[in-house]
Structure formats: structure tokens, C-alpha cells
Motif scaffolding. Sequence first.
Motif, PDB file in Angstrom:
ATOM      1  N   LEU A   1      12.337  11.526 -15.822  1.00 14.14           N
ATOM      2  CA  LEU A   1      11.523  10.321 -15.683  1.00 14.14           C
ATOM      3  C   LEU A   1      12.196   9.329 -14.739  1.00 14.14           C
ATOM      4  N   LEU A   2      11.426   8.813 -13.785  1.00 16.82           N
ATOM      5  CA  LEU A   2      11.815   7.653 -12.975  1.00 16.82           C
ATOM      6  C   LEU A   2      10.708   6.618 -13.134  1.00 16.82           C
TER       7      LEU A   2
ATOM      8  N   ILE B   1       5.782   4.939  -2.217  1.00 17.04           N
ATOM      9  CA  ILE B   1       6.722   5.509  -3.192  1.00 17.04           C
ATOM     10  C   ILE B   1       6.467   7.006  -3.296  1.00 17.04           C
ATOM     11  N   SER B   2       7.499   7.781  -3.100  1.00 16.11           N
ATOM     12  CA  SER B   2       7.362   9.234  -3.111  1.00 16.11           C
ATOM     13  C   SER B   2       7.458   9.785  -4.527  1.00 16.11           C
ATOM     14  N   VAL B   3       6.925  10.987  -4.696  1.00 15.69           N
ATOM     15  CA  VAL B   3       6.937  11.643  -6.004  1.00 15.69           C
ATOM     16  C   VAL B   3       7.460  13.062  -5.824  1.00 15.69           C
ATOM     17  N   PRO B   4       8.776  13.248  -5.746  1.00 15.76           N
ATOM     18  CA  PRO B   4       9.300  14.614  -5.664  1.00 15.76           C
ATOM     19  C   PRO B   4       9.007  15.371  -6.948  1.00 15.76           C
ATOM     20  N   PRO B   5       8.792  16.682  -6.880  1.00 16.84           N
ATOM     21  CA  PRO B   5       8.420  17.430  -8.086  1.00 16.84           C
ATOM     22  C   PRO B   5       9.492  17.404  -9.169  1.00 16.84           C
ATOM     23  N   GLU B   6      10.738  17.095  -8.801  1.00 20.78           N
ATOM     24  CA  GLU B   6      11.800  17.022  -9.804  1.00 20.78           C
ATOM     25  C   GLU B   6      11.671  15.804 -10.711  1.00 20.78           C
ATOM     26  N   LEU B   7      10.825  14.846 -10.315  1.00 17.13           N
ATOM     27  CA  LEU B   7      10.701  13.585 -11.052  1.00 17.13           C
ATOM     28  C   LEU B   7       9.256  13.344 -11.487  1.00 17.13           C
ATOM     29  N   ALA B   8       9.117  12.696 -12.638  1.00 18.10           N
ATOM     30  CA  ALA B   8       7.832  12.147 -13.067  1.00 18.10           C
ATOM     31  C   ALA B   8       7.919  10.636 -12.865  1.00 18.10           C
ATOM     32  N   VAL B   9       7.170  10.111 -11.905  1.00 19.30           N
ATOM     33  CA  VAL B   9       7.242   8.697 -11.552  1.00 19.30           C
ATOM     34  C   VAL B   9       6.189   7.922 -12.353  1.00 19.30           C
ATOM     35  N   VAL B  10       6.648   6.912 -13.084  1.00 17.60           N
ATOM     36  CA  VAL B  10       5.774   6.081 -13.911  1.00 17.60           C
ATOM     37  C   VAL B  10       5.823   4.653 -13.402  1.00 17.60           C
ATOM     38  N   ILE B  11       4.672   4.052 -13.158  1.00 14.61           N
ATOM     39  CA  ILE B  11       4.569   2.614 -12.915  1.00 14.61           C
ATOM     40  C   ILE B  11       4.285   1.972 -14.265  1.00 14.61           C
ATOM     41  N   HIS B  12       5.194   1.092 -14.699  1.00 17.54           N
ATOM     42  CA  HIS B  12       5.142   0.538 -16.047  1.00 17.54           C
ATOM     43  C   HIS B  12       4.671  -0.908 -15.993  1.00 17.54           C
TER      44      HIS B  12
ATOM     45  N   GLY C   1      -0.179  10.238  -7.437  1.00 23.37           N
ATOM     46  CA  GLY C   1       0.649  11.142  -8.221  1.00 23.37           C
ATOM     47  C   GLY C   1       1.518  10.445  -9.244  1.00 23.37           C
ATOM     48  N   TRP C   2       1.300   9.136  -9.464  1.00 29.16           N
ATOM     49  CA  TRP C   2       2.075   8.401 -10.448  1.00 29.16           C
ATOM     50  C   TRP C   2       1.454   8.554 -11.834  1.00 29.16           C
ATOM     51  N   HIS C   3       2.282   8.324 -12.846  1.00 25.74           N
ATOM     52  CA  HIS C   3       1.816   8.169 -14.214  1.00 25.74           C
ATOM     53  C   HIS C   3       1.931   6.689 -14.581  1.00 25.74           C
TER      54      HIS C   3
END
Length: 507
Positions: free
Chosen positions: A420-421, A437-448, A473-475
Motif C-alpha cells: 500500500l502507498l 501520480i503513477s501506479v506501478p503494479p507493485e503498489l496499490a495507490v490509495v488517495i485518502h 488506477g487509484w483506490h
Amino acid sequence: MLVDLEGDDPAAIAVAISRRLHTCADDVVVVHPARLDSAAIAAQLAARFSSPLLYFLPSSQEALVAELGRLSPRRIWLMDGIPNSLRTAGAEIVRMPAEAEELIEWVSSYDSSVVTGASPVTGHTTLHSLVLIGERSGILFAPRIALADEPSPVSDLVMGGNAWGAENTRLWLVDPGRPAAGLAVAAAASSLEETALYWNPEATVGWAEAGAVLREQAKGTSEVWAVGAFPDSDRWWLEVNLLGPELPGGGSTMFPDRRLVAFYGVTHTGVLGVLGEQGPSEGLERMAPYLEEYAADGLPTIPTFEIIATVATARAGRDGDYSGEISVEDLTPWVEFAAGEGVYVVLDLQPGRTDFLTQAKYYEELLALPHVGLALDPEWRLRSDQVHLRQIGSVDAAEVNAVAEWLAELVRRERLPQKLLMVHQFRFTMIRDRETISVPPELAVVIHMDGQGPLATKYSTWGALTAGAEEQGWHWGWKNFFDEDYPLATPEQVLELDPLVVFVSYQ
């Protein structure tokens, strides 16, 4: 063990497969790699004979002759147009038509147990199923076009198969950009009753589903043979699903298979949040009712400690950065407790006048653990002329991306599951150039979304921040403040939000 068969030359890959699998062969099938439609049909003969499928190219003729000499076949099945000079001592040459329709008719008259089906279509972008090979083997896959509006079900990844449902000793993985090599693999996998997968998660079914298929198919395997040049992210995904640890709650992908429900704060006091009002064991117990309520939509909930690891300060401090770092030693007891109890941990950074990457690297030892993620809080990221509580901080997307690149490399290097990032936001000005903001597959990017105040205002902020971001692609995450929100959003209200909330925190 991971066995690599790399290269762009399908003839060389086919020879490499033959060398590894066969000490000799009564029959060898040799075809043109440029004629995939016909090669796919001939591949069924190779599987039927349990023999190698090899390719003829003028540039690789010497290696092909050497391999045929090593195998010492009784019969060499040559497609029309391939020279007789490939004949080895004592071998019979059997000629096959080069045109697919003629070859189907020819094969059917030769051996009615080979079910050729229809001629496949080439010029493809992905690879899917074609035919069954009699009753003794699994599915042999060959090229055909995937229509733009056609779904890519998980089953489309599987191209070989163990017809009897037993565990495989070897699993094959093929780069979809190597269709001719894929046919050589398909023939081998089918004749050996092993499983092969076309491996391109990002372009087909997605990382989560591909990982589930991989773990299921890899049960009991001692070898994985990778055919093609896989990118670093693909190789990481293979290794973590085959050899790496899992996340709390299982699997290697953060979302959409779980929701994190977090208590937020520092660990040593309750002044900055509910997390520090009690110890980790009591906090986990206190969290239990929330976990149950947020699972009402059927999504599994994972207890989470969101720990403020670096705390924004009113004074510059000895290093002048207006941020106090809590030591790794002080955080370790909470992180170790979490590991034993299936709790995810998020280290939250409030960097003041330093940068996020510098502070993230300070906690590399903890971030190298599979159950520890990272959160960046731009509210507390100051310029050199700013101080906390006089100005609201901000960050450039480029700085977020620098952290993402470093964190993704750590995930790959340590063979970790997806990490998680999270980036906090309640104003557009907090993240400059957010769309980059990039979303590499190694990370799950969340805007909180961590704004506080009247619920109606929070709804408005939520709508503004999430609008137009569907393709990023963000969560998304939502924050509740026990003392500052009025009224406090109920779990039912949070679950009704669109887009789906996968991270909920309480301060």
C-alpha cells in the motif's frame, strides 16, 4: 526452481525445449514459424507423438541439424518448403502440406484421433484456446484474435492442461508476444500432461486474478519454466506468488479482495489519535466491532494500525525540518505484534521541510516486511518558508512518484506482496499535478480523503476529489474523526460511497 528460456528466436527456443526434455525421439515435427496457422495444427501431431516441435529458419539451420542428429529420429515430419537436407542417417521423411486447410484434411486422414478443429486466426494480440487433442491430453492453445469487446476470462490464460487433475511437477509460463514459442511449449505441455499459462496479467485479466490462477496451477510444482523476456514487474509477480509471503488475509494483491479498517495515531499517547489510547492488543479488540460493520457488503476486512511515524512539530528541531522521527526500535513492538495477529501496518509520514523519500528510506527495515505499507501526508509537507498550522502543506506528484519508484523497487527486490502507498488529501492544492501520480503494479495507490467537519461538507469534498479520476488506477480511502466530525459517518454511509472505499481510518 525458475528456468529461463529467453530470446526472440522461436527456433532457438524450440531447440532449447527439446534439449531439456528429450534424450531421443522416434518422431520429430519441423514446421515454419511464420505459418502459425499450419504450425498450430502440426503441433497437435507433435503432442500426439510426444515428440518435439521444431522450427526451420535458414539462419538457425545449423542448430536444427545438430538437434536432429542428437535425437536420432526414425521419422522427420517436414512441412512443404523445408529442405530434405535436414534428413539424418536412417530417418524417413514424411511430407506435410504447408496450407492450413490442406493440412487439416491431411492430418484427419492420417490419424482420426487428432481433433484439429478449425484453422486458427493469426495476427493476434492475445492468445486463446483452439483445440482438444483426443481424450488423453489437456487443452492445446494456439493463436486467434481477441475481439475488442470480448472479455478475457481467467480460463483464457491456461493453454496446456493436466487432464487428470493431478498436481503438476512443472508449470510453463509463456510471454504472449512469443506465439511460435508458445506453440512449442503447448505441444510439450500437452504431451507431458502439464499446465502452461500465457503470462501477461496487465494486458489480460489483471494482476489479482492472474495471481490466483498462478497460485492454483503452481500447487505441487518443483519447476517453473518461463519462456520469453518478462519485464521486472512480471518477474516479481511470478516470484512472489510462487515463493513469497502473503498479505494479512491471504493473497498477494491488496485490492479489491479486502478492505483495511484502521485506527490512526502515534503509539505512545492518545493525544494525536485513537491508536495510542491503548496498547496494540487492546486496540485490536476495540477495533473488532468496526471490522464486523465494514464487512457488511461482503468484502473481508483487515485490522490496520496507521502509525504516525514522523510527527509534525511546532519547532524546527536540531535538524531544522519541523518533523520528529519515531525510532524504528520504538515502532518494532507494534509491527511485530501486527505480524502475529494478521494486522496490516501503515507508517504515516509528516515530513515538515524535508522530503517524503528521505523519511521513507529511514524506515526501510520495516517497509521490507510484507505487512507494512506507507502513507504520505502532504498537509505536513512544508516549503522552506512555511511552518505548521500557519500554512497547509503540499507536494508535487513528482515527489510522490519518486517514493513510488523506490518503494516498488523494494517490493521487487525483497519479493514482497503488493504494498500500500497512500496519499492523504482534502484540498486539490495539496497534490500538484495529481493526475500524473503513477501506479506501478507493485503498489496499490490509495488517495485518502481525510478532511474533517460536517458530514455534508465531507461528502462535497469526496465528490470533488474523486470526480474524473476513474481511469487513474487509484483506490480510495475515507477518514473519520471522532471529535471533529458531526455527525460521524456510519459504516453504512461509508459503504454507500462511490467509488468503493477500500481504506477506512479513525482518528
